[in-house]
Motif scaffolding. Structure first.
Motif, PDB file in Angstrom:
ATOM      1  N   GLY A   3      14.236   5.354  -0.311  1.00  0.00           N
ATOM      2  CA  GLY A   3      13.248   4.828   0.630  1.00  0.00           C
ATOM      3  C   GLY A   3      11.851   5.394   0.425  1.00  0.00           C
ATOM      4  N   GLY A   4      11.760   6.638  -0.076  1.00  0.00           N
ATOM      5  CA  GLY A   4      10.441   7.232  -0.309  1.00  0.00           C
ATOM      6  C   GLY A   4       9.713   6.542  -1.446  1.00  0.00           C
ATOM      7  N   GLY A   5      10.395   6.379  -2.570  1.00  0.00           N
ATOM      8  CA  GLY A   5       9.795   5.713  -3.723  1.00  0.00           C
ATOM      9  C   GLY A   5       9.469   4.254  -3.427  1.00  0.00           C
ATOM     10  N   ALA A   6      10.370   3.596  -2.672  1.00  0.00           N
ATOM     11  CA  ALA A   6      10.118   2.199  -2.282  1.00  0.00           C
ATOM     12  C   ALA A   6       8.874   2.114  -1.398  1.00  0.00           C
ATOM     13  N   SER A   7       8.674   3.119  -0.538  1.00  0.00           N
ATOM     14  CA  SER A   7       7.487   3.140   0.325  1.00  0.00           C
ATOM     15  C   SER A   7       6.217   3.277  -0.513  1.00  0.00           C
ATOM     16  N   ALA A   8       6.266   4.141  -1.526  1.00  0.00           N
ATOM     17  CA  ALA A   8       5.092   4.302  -2.398  1.00  0.00           C
ATOM     18  C   ALA A   8       4.776   2.984  -3.105  1.00  0.00           C
ATOM     19  N   LEU A   9       5.816   2.266  -3.544  1.00  0.00           N
ATOM     20  CA  LEU A   9       5.600   0.983  -4.222  1.00  0.00           C
ATOM     21  C   LEU A   9       4.981  -0.048  -3.270  1.00  0.00           C
ATOM     22  N   VAL A  10       5.525  -0.131  -2.059  1.00  0.00           N
ATOM     23  CA  VAL A  10       4.986  -1.090  -1.079  1.00  0.00           C
ATOM     24  C   VAL A  10       3.544  -0.713  -0.716  1.00  0.00           C
ATOM     25  N   GLY A  11       3.248   0.584  -0.646  1.00  0.00           N
ATOM     26  CA  GLY A  11       1.871   1.025  -0.409  1.00  0.00           C
ATOM     27  C   GLY A  11       0.955   0.601  -1.549  1.00  0.00           C
ATOM     28  N   ALA A  12       1.439   0.719  -2.791  1.00  0.00           N
ATOM     29  CA  ALA A  12       0.636   0.318  -3.957  1.00  0.00           C
ATOM     30  C   ALA A  12       0.367  -1.187  -3.943  1.00  0.00           C
ATOM     31  N   VAL A  13       1.398  -1.969  -3.600  1.00  0.00           N
ATOM     32  CA  VAL A  13       1.238  -3.429  -3.504  1.00  0.00           C
ATOM     33  C   VAL A  13       0.237  -3.759  -2.384  1.00  0.00           C
ATOM     34  N   GLY A  14       0.360  -3.047  -1.267  1.00  0.00           N
ATOM     35  CA  GLY A  14      -0.571  -3.259  -0.142  1.00  0.00           C
ATOM     36  C   GLY A  14      -2.006  -2.948  -0.524  1.00  0.00           C
ATOM     37  N   MET A  15      -2.213  -1.827  -1.201  1.00  0.00           N
ATOM     38  CA  MET A  15      -3.576  -1.454  -1.608  1.00  0.00           C
ATOM     39  C   MET A  15      -4.120  -2.437  -2.634  1.00  0.00           C
ATOM     40  N   ALA A  16      -3.245  -2.935  -3.539  1.00  0.00           N
ATOM     41  CA  ALA A  16      -3.679  -3.898  -4.564  1.00  0.00           C
ATOM     42  C   ALA A  16      -4.224  -5.175  -3.915  1.00  0.00           C
TER      43      ALA A  16
ATOM     44  N   ALA B  49      -7.968   3.609  -7.655  1.00  0.00           N
ATOM     45  CA  ALA B  49      -7.460   4.980  -7.836  1.00  0.00           C
ATOM     46  C   ALA B  49      -6.252   5.214  -6.923  1.00  0.00           C
ATOM     47  N   LEU B  50      -6.339   4.700  -5.702  1.00  0.00           N
ATOM     48  CA  LEU B  50      -5.270   4.911  -4.718  1.00  0.00           C
ATOM     49  C   LEU B  50      -3.999   4.147  -5.093  1.00  0.00           C
ATOM     50  N   GLN B  51      -4.160   2.908  -5.597  1.00  0.00           N
ATOM     51  CA  GLN B  51      -2.942   2.167  -5.981  1.00  0.00           C
ATOM     52  C   GLN B  51      -2.268   2.850  -7.178  1.00  0.00           C
ATOM     53  N   ASN B  52      -3.072   3.438  -8.081  1.00  0.00           N
ATOM     54  CA  ASN B  52      -2.478   4.180  -9.201  1.00  0.00           C
ATOM     55  C   ASN B  52      -1.790   5.453  -8.708  1.00  0.00           C
ATOM     56  N   GLU B  53      -2.394   6.126  -7.727  1.00  0.00           N
ATOM     57  CA  GLU B  53      -1.782   7.333  -7.164  1.00  0.00           C
ATOM     58  C   GLU B  53      -0.442   6.971  -6.502  1.00  0.00           C
ATOM     59  N   LEU B  54      -0.424   5.865  -5.786  1.00  0.00           N
ATOM     60  CA  LEU B  54       0.825   5.456  -5.117  1.00  0.00           C
ATOM     61  C   LEU B  54       1.905   5.091  -6.134  1.00  0.00           C
TER      62      LEU B  54
ATOM     63  N   VAL C 194      -2.393  -9.070   5.006  1.00  0.00           N
ATOM     64  CA  VAL C 194      -1.084  -8.786   4.393  1.00  0.00           C
ATOM     65  C   VAL C 194      -1.072  -7.344   3.876  1.00  0.00           C
ATOM     66  N   GLY C 195      -2.154  -6.963   3.205  1.00  0.00           N
ATOM     67  CA  GLY C 195      -2.231  -5.626   2.605  1.00  0.00           C
ATOM     68  C   GLY C 195      -2.131  -4.516   3.642  1.00  0.00           C
ATOM     69  N   VAL C 196      -2.821  -4.679   4.762  1.00  0.00           N
ATOM     70  CA  VAL C 196      -2.798  -3.617   5.778  1.00  0.00           C
ATOM     71  C   VAL C 196      -1.425  -3.548   6.449  1.00  0.00           C
ATOM     72  N   ALA C 197      -0.751  -4.695   6.598  1.00  0.00           N
ATOM     73  CA  ALA C 197       0.617  -4.693   7.155  1.00  0.00           C
ATOM     74  C   ALA C 197       1.563  -3.932   6.221  1.00  0.00           C
ATOM     75  N   PHE C 198       1.394  -4.108   4.913  1.00  0.00           N
ATOM     76  CA  PHE C 198       2.254  -3.403   3.939  1.00  0.00           C
ATOM     77  C   PHE C 198       1.987  -1.894   3.961  1.00  0.00           C
ATOM     78  N   CYS C 199       0.695  -1.513   4.040  1.00  0.00           N
ATOM     79  CA  CYS C 199       0.365  -0.075   4.039  1.00  0.00           C
ATOM     80  C   CYS C 199       0.893   0.593   5.305  1.00  0.00           C
ATOM     81  N   LYS C 200       0.896  -0.119   6.434  1.00  0.00           N
ATOM     82  CA  LYS C 200       1.487   0.427   7.663  1.00  0.00           C
ATOM     83  C   LYS C 200       2.999   0.610   7.484  1.00  0.00           C
ATOM     84  N   ALA C 201       3.673  -0.406   6.959  1.00  0.00           N
ATOM     85  CA  ALA C 201       5.129  -0.313   6.757  1.00  0.00           C
ATOM     86  C   ALA C 201       5.467   0.816   5.782  1.00  0.00           C
ATOM     87  N   ALA C 202       4.622   0.990   4.756  1.00  0.00           N
ATOM     88  CA  ALA C 202       4.842   2.067   3.776  1.00  0.00           C
ATOM     89  C   ALA C 202       4.656   3.438   4.434  1.00  0.00           C
TER      90      ALA C 202
END
Lengths: 205, 205
Positions: free
Chosen positions: A24-37, A68-73, A146-154
């Protein structure tokens, strides 16, 4: 092994298996990266448009931070898998082994640090989305929502991976410091994400 | 071109660009698939455990549905990109072209159908998470919580891609039928997802 260099189809497949990682942690980072993208996409659809020339410099600066943030995520997807490994091993130590508590406590701290980093990255992503939603092209407004909803879920997803570890820590004072930071981020940034999402819905409908 | 056979790193990169696809709809389908996969993972970590032998048949049945649903959501990532293409072209038709309104209206319907399918799939994913959270291994409870948060965000994300298109439809009666279904799904399933997420948080902390 990198989980961000395999296809989405493979990622979903290995995630759904009983393999210890990704979780779930890694999946959250991925969803955060998709959200930031999606925020960066709003920027990409805004720059070069005459109507938005007045905010172009701001948008370019936001896009640099967002990229930079999507790459960090994305990096945190793999970092979470690496940080979980010692904990996965510690669970296998016999309960009567005198070293177990110390090894377990160290492993819990290591496994908690990455989802905390994911949470902090998601809060910065939400801050950037506030600006993309306010300044970006009206034609791309749904993508900011959509992006902000994903970053919240992440953010929420990463928090569960913090709490499941802090709960097991023997050092309660340390656990409470971490939980207090996580609770503070959740309170502030879930509200900010909801506010931004709702402002997008109101402009869209 | 399939967006689910490229790596997560490449997906995030093309998503953040000004390319017409993938957009927020396809990203929502991907986040929904990742969310559902976390439910399947709860199942994978439950089957074969003596403690959960009593619910094993239920879990296996849930996992079959969840695996089918995560594959359907992956398929919808590419379906959304295909359905957006005619709309992307329709925007390029000169405003004084007598055929424009008809072409645009058809393209809007096509581009709306896929995010509606994504919404329906996410509601089924949330229903499955309710059961994974209730019956799955307590050790994997955080993953059910993360998964349901992702499916809710994917539902909300897809809804914005419905509303941005229905808003532009000339046939208001048709638009209202679609919006009414979308609003009904949002009301019912955002509440159910929140309830499930909160029940996980309460068991976890």
């Amino acid at each position: 092994m990198s989980f961000v260099n395999i296809s989405a189809t493979e990622f979903v497949s290995v995630l759904s298996s009983k393999a210890a990682v990704p979780g779930g942690g890694g999946a959250s980072a991925l969803v955060g990266a998709v959200g930031m993208a999606l925020g960066t996409m709003v920027g990409s659809l805004t720059v070069g448009k005459k109507k938005y020339a007045g905010v172009e410099a701001d948008i370019i600066a936001l896009m640099e931070k967002a990229t930079a943030l999507q790459n960090e995520l994305l990096r945190l997807v793999d970092a979470d898998a690496e940080a979980f490994e010692p904990l996965s091993k510690a669970y296998g130590i016999p309960k009567d082994d005198p070293d177990r508590e110390k090894v377990m406590e160290d492993a819990l701290r290591t496994a908690t640090a990455v989802p905390m980093d994911i949470m902090r990255a998601c809060t910065r992503a939400i801050d950037l989305h506030v600006e993309f939603a306010a300044k970006g092209s009206a034609l791309a407004i749904s993508d900011a929502g959509v992006g902000v909803a994903f970053c919240k879920a992440a953010l929420q997803g990463a928090s569960l991976n913090v709490f499941i570890n802090t709960k097991s820590m023997a050092d309660r004072a340390y656990a409470e410091v971490v939980e207090k930071e996580a609770d503070g981020l959740l309170t502030r940034y879930c509200a900010l994400a909801d506010e931004t999402f709702n402002s997008v819905v109101n402009r869209l409908r």
